[in-house]
Write a protein that holds these residues in place. Sequence first.
Motif, PDB file in Angstrom:
ATOM      1  N   ILE A  30       0.863  -1.181   0.000  1.00  0.00           N
ATOM      2  CA  ILE A  30       0.000   0.000   0.000  1.00  0.00           C
ATOM      3  C   ILE A  30       0.900   1.231   0.000  1.00  0.00           C
ATOM      4  N   GLY A  31       0.625   2.149  -0.916  1.00  0.00           N
ATOM      5  CA  GLY A  31       1.441   3.368  -0.998  1.00  0.00           C
ATOM      6  C   GLY A  31       0.956   4.425  -0.012  1.00  0.00           C
ATOM      7  N   VAL A  32       1.895   5.218   0.497  1.00  0.00           N
ATOM      8  CA  VAL A  32       1.523   6.388   1.300  1.00  0.00           C
ATOM      9  C   VAL A  32       2.227   7.580   0.666  1.00  0.00           C
ATOM     10  N   SER A  47       0.072  11.381   8.492  1.00  0.00           N
ATOM     11  CA  SER A  47      -0.573  10.325   7.713  1.00  0.00           C
ATOM     12  C   SER A  47       0.312   9.090   7.657  1.00  0.00           C
ATOM     13  N   VAL A  48       1.628   9.301   7.513  1.00  0.00           N
ATOM     14  CA  VAL A  48       2.563   8.180   7.476  1.00  0.00           C
ATOM     15  C   VAL A  48       2.470   7.421   8.785  1.00  0.00           C
ATOM     16  N   ILE A  99      -2.670   5.671   0.040  1.00  0.00           N
ATOM     17  CA  ILE A  99      -3.217   6.593   1.036  1.00  0.00           C
ATOM     18  C   ILE A  99      -2.598   7.957   0.724  1.00  0.00           C
ATOM     19  N   GLY A 100      -3.393   8.894   0.305  1.00  0.00           N
ATOM     20  CA  GLY A 100      -2.843  10.193  -0.098  1.00  0.00           C
ATOM     21  C   GLY A 100      -3.560  10.686  -1.331  1.00  0.00           C
ATOM     22  N   ALA A 302      -1.930  17.068  12.211  1.00  0.00           N
ATOM     23  CA  ALA A 302      -3.095  17.327  11.364  1.00  0.00           C
ATOM     24  C   ALA A 302      -3.487  16.101  10.548  1.00  0.00           C
ATOM     25  N   PHE A 303      -4.777  15.870  10.404  1.00  0.00           N
ATOM     26  CA  PHE A 303      -5.353  14.816   9.551  1.00  0.00           C
ATOM     27  C   PHE A 303      -4.960  13.411   9.982  1.00  0.00           C
TER      28      PHE A 303
END
Lengths: 372, 302
Positions: A30-32, A47-48, A99-100, A302-303
């Motif tokens: 899965i890519g981030v 996010s990472v 994801i991104g 954030a996020f």
Amino acid sequence: MKKLLVLLLISFVTFGAFANGQGETGTIKIGVAGAHSGDLASYGLPSVKAAELVVEMYNANGGVLGRQIELVIEDDVCKPEVATNTAAKLIGENVVAVIGHICSGATKSALGIYKDENIITVSPSATNPPLTKSGDYPNFFRTIAPDDAQADVEVDFAVNTLGLKKIAVLHDKGDYGKGFAEFCNALLENESGVEVVMFEGIQVGAVDYSAIINKVANSGAEALIFGGYHPEASKLISQMKKKNLDIPFLSDDGVKDDTFIKVAGEYSEGAYATGPVDTTSNPLAIKATEDHIAKYGEEPGAFFLNAYAATLAVINAIEKAGSTDYAAIDAALKSEYVDTPLGKISFDQNGDAIGVGFAIYQVQNGSYVELK
Amino acid sequence: MNLEYFFSLLLGGLTRGSIYALIALGYTMVYGIIKLINFAHGEIYMIGAFTALIIGGALALTGLNPVLIFVIASLAAIIYSAAYGITIEKIAYRPLRNAPRLSALISAIGVSIFLQNYVLLAQTSDFLPFPNLLPSLKFLAPVEHLISTSQFLILVSTTVVMVLLTILIKFTKMGKAMRATSQDKDMAQLVGINVDKVIMVTFLIGSATAALGGVLISSHTGQINFYIGFIAGIKAFVAAVLGGIGSIPGAVLGSFVLGLTESFGTGYISSDYEDAFAFIILVLILIFKPSGLLGRKENEKV
């Protein structure tokens, strides 16, 4: 000797192709993607960490579909021109989903590439409305409400709950406030029997707003919708109430701030504002935050929760679909609900998360109360 | 033609004009006497509002009558700001009195930025609520929706200030000295007028009226922060230039022209262009009457 070499080479190539083509034995990648360096890194790095926490949790329990999950992390610095390279690299790594990305601009430029390769992309933070609404990117999903969702909630509340027919719309001329006011205006015009009696920008920092308040009163508006931030909002509502213009005041999450109540005092009582649905009491949100503090020794940025939800949604969809096939994951995302820190979510046909979004708050006895 | 609407805009314009006038007086008087645009003047207005907020907040703890608190807080604001005005003059302008005009102007901008940041650090960058100390007056039937207590107070106070100022300048010895100094500083000094004292009094009066404006507008809008002096100062400066800088009746006239233009412009056209109206009027007047509405044409001394 030469023949043997050629044979060896052929066998390597075929074995390689075999491994890639089948792909059932290796890890699920899965890519981030997002800004992991540069001035917007503070938006991308959480996010990472969110993806790492979720994947660790799944892998500890045996992964998904009996395979371990592997993250492929790529930086796009939030720059559209870098994001295309990032996307190409992730595709080269054979990721099944991404994801991104983090910024709307970078997301848009990368999306075309993912679309051609049939790769699901779930952004935790890109709020630009056309990314989903235009229908150009069927592979795109997001776990954050788009910019116009607030206007949707606001207009629906004003028209259907309060039953208002004549509404004045003001804004502060800024990108955020004016954008919100324009979305409201467009939505109101589509409602039958509702009239926008005035649509104007006010002068930020003006000595007083009595002229514009007089104008609102004279327009016969039954309510005032304001797009902007709390300093102007508190000035507007105070002057409105002092002029005995007692009509509902509706605003956005720039006003859903305790400073608004502190400054406008008694005049803020009864004012409405939209704000993100409160998830701080969600047990998954509390757990995710605690895990983050335990692993990284600091509060998440954030996020973080949106990315956490995005990763959960993707892995859950793979699990429910029983395969890493694009169409199967796509169908699972749109049909299966998943428990996330943002609540129970699924995705609509456009790719916007159902269950994530804005709620109406009202000032009651000096604090914002979410109206159910 | 909706008459009630017209009158509410008229009153709104007069209120705004009054506030501009209270600030513009300081600009025009200082310019009239030492030919300096005191760009720190908007900050005096802001400091006045903050002083009233702090004193008012402290007095509120004693449980005094709100109106009495308002009066004491206003007086404190006026005195404190006047002290600021005099100090600024002493520190930032007096040493530069014989320097080129540009140096004093830059010094004024420096003081303005300094005061903004000083209040920002000492207080906060947030907007603060200004307590509502005035009782809601009940007005009679025809005007009850047109005017609020704070608007009424602004109009009355401005009128009183204008009358007092006119008396001061026309009929007192100090007023005579001020007029003489503004005509010719060196000559005034030769005939025995203490020019330093005259300039000090000018700063004192200008700062006091600006502080009064600050207190009144804060209780009208109910909020303040460290940046309110900037826009109000610029608008008052425009009003002073509009009326003819250096002329006291001009500053008042210019302020009302500006306030009414903004109010009617917003009411009958659109608030999108509120600031534009002010500057269009300014450009037009400067094209057709470069010295401003009531300004005197100055003969350049060769």
